[in-house]
Structures are given as C-alpha cells and as structure tokens.
Enzyme design. Sequence first.
Site, PDB file in Angstrom:
ATOM      1  N   ASN A  91       0.990   7.469  12.097  1.00  9.99           N
ATOM      2  CA  ASN A  91       1.230   6.338  11.202  1.00  9.99           C
ATOM      3  C   ASN A  91      -0.026   5.860  10.481  1.00  9.99           C
ATOM      4  OD1 ASN A  91       2.667   3.739  10.256  1.00  9.99           O
ATOM      5  ND2 ASN A  91       1.024   2.945  11.558  1.00  9.99           N
ATOM      6  N   TYR A 156      -3.302   8.775  -2.798  1.00 11.66           N
ATOM      7  CA  TYR A 156      -2.295   8.440  -1.790  1.00 11.66           C
ATOM      8  C   TYR A 156      -1.104   9.402  -1.878  1.00 11.66           C
ATOM      9  CZ  TYR A 156       0.668   5.409   1.108  1.00 11.66           C
ATOM     10  OH  TYR A 156       1.479   4.897   2.101  1.00 11.66           O
ATOM     11  N   ALA A 158      -1.041  12.430  -3.101  1.00 14.06           N
ATOM     12  CA  ALA A 158      -1.436  13.767  -2.658  1.00 14.06           C
ATOM     13  C   ALA A 158      -1.485  13.842  -1.136  1.00 14.06           C
ATOM     14  CB  ALA A 158      -2.796  14.129  -3.254  1.00 14.06           C
ATOM     15  N   SER A 159      -2.018  12.795  -0.516  1.00 16.81           N
ATOM     16  CA  SER A 159      -2.114  12.796   0.948  1.00 16.81           C
ATOM     17  C   SER A 159      -0.735  12.768   1.595  1.00 16.81           C
ATOM     18  CB  SER A 159      -2.959  11.615   1.430  1.00 16.81           C
ATOM     19  OG  SER A 159      -2.304  10.375   1.219  1.00 16.81           O
TER      20      SER A 159
END
Length: 250
Positions: A91, A156, A158-159
């Site tokens: 998470n 963000y 892409a991650s």
Amino acid sequence: MNATTRDMHNNICVVTGAARGLGRCISETLARAGAARVYACDINMAPAEAWLKEYDNVTAVPLDVCDSAALSRLSARILADHGRLDVLVNNAGITRDALLDNMTEADWDSVLNVNLKGVFLMTQAMLPLMKLQQSGSIVSISSIVGTDGNIGQSNYGASKGGVISMTKGWARELARGGAQIRANCIAPGFINTEMTQAVPQKVLEKMTARIPLGRLGEPTDIAEGVLFLASARARYITGQVLKIDGGLVL
C-alpha cells in the site's frame, strides 16, 4: 462469530504504508477479521501510536520499503515468529504531482522508487515466506491513474501502471507447479483521505460531480476490497485489477 471475523482467521499479514489513511484502515480491517498477526509497516509509525493501542494482534514496524536490508530483517523476523506469511498488502505510496513541463527528475525518481521499486522489493523479500507453504495472497494498491492516466501525474501513473504489469506477471509466475500464491491489484478512485481533504472545496465538488455514485469513496471501501482479495473467498482470482471508484472509470 460472523463471516467477516473468520475471513483472516489465523492469517499472518503484512501491510505497508500502514500508519494512517488507507493503510491504517486496511490494517484495522484485517485485524478485526481475525488475523493472528498484522505487521503494520511505515517509514514513520508515529501517527499510528493511538490506534495501535486498540489491537493486540497488530505489530508496528518502522520500515522503508526501499531499504532491502530492512526488508530482509523483517522477513527473517516473521519466519522466526510464525514460519510463514499468508497476506502481503503493498500500500505504501507517495505523490509528487507536476505538469510534464515542470516535473523534475527528482519528482520522477522519488515516486518510482517508492511506488514501483518498493513494491518489487517488498514482494521479493516476502515471497519466500509464502513459498514455504506454496500459498498466499499479494494485494497491491494501484490507482485508476495507473489504468487511465491523469493530468500532472506522469510519474504516479507510470508507477501505478507498472504495479499492474508486475502483478499480472506474478500471477502467472507464482502459480507455477500448482502453487496457490495469488497476486491482484486494487485501483482506487477518489477516496476521502487526509490527502483528499487538503484539496480545495470547489475542486472536490468538481471531482465528486464526475462520480456516478455521487460521493468520494471511503477508506473502508478499499479495505473491504483488500479483505476480499486476501481471503479464501477469492481463492480462484488472480492477476486481476479491481477498480473501486464509484463508477468514475467505466
């Protein structure tokens, strides 16, 4: 004992980014569902001091998901204490939003390191504990930004898209030889967390107007999805992306 209480009965769980927000809610949900032990991990566990007192089956672990040595120590600790791991919830995540013209290399690197590399390293470190029993559930928190993109969130997106791709590969790889190790993702939409509460009211209203169900999601909406995918109720589900977004992305 109701069905929810039985869902995590005797399970050993690890949750990253657990001090507050979604991670806190996920940790509490797994603990209330009967987990034998929840290792609640965060780089800064100070915000969790108050709520941790309510649970005798939750252990606080100060942890940087990009610190391979620390991850190895946690794996060894769980092995010594329990001899296995049943559930891993990836998470932990950060944002460093900026339009493409203005995004710095540091913005890119920091987000990719925590959100993507951190998920890879954490899963790699915990996997041997699942292989001991040839079963387990890996649930990684992605985002609708990872499936559908968003302005100002190149790093963000892409991650989180990378997390989805890794998860699909893991679903195939970890089931080889008859193993029952499952890997799935949850892609939240706009959720009512501390991060969202900092958004100006007018912007929140515009966001909410785009959601067919007419409200922001609550952390419990995500945590219940995690509980389902982590439990035996989802024993025939792997390699999937569960969008929990009130219908925002259809």
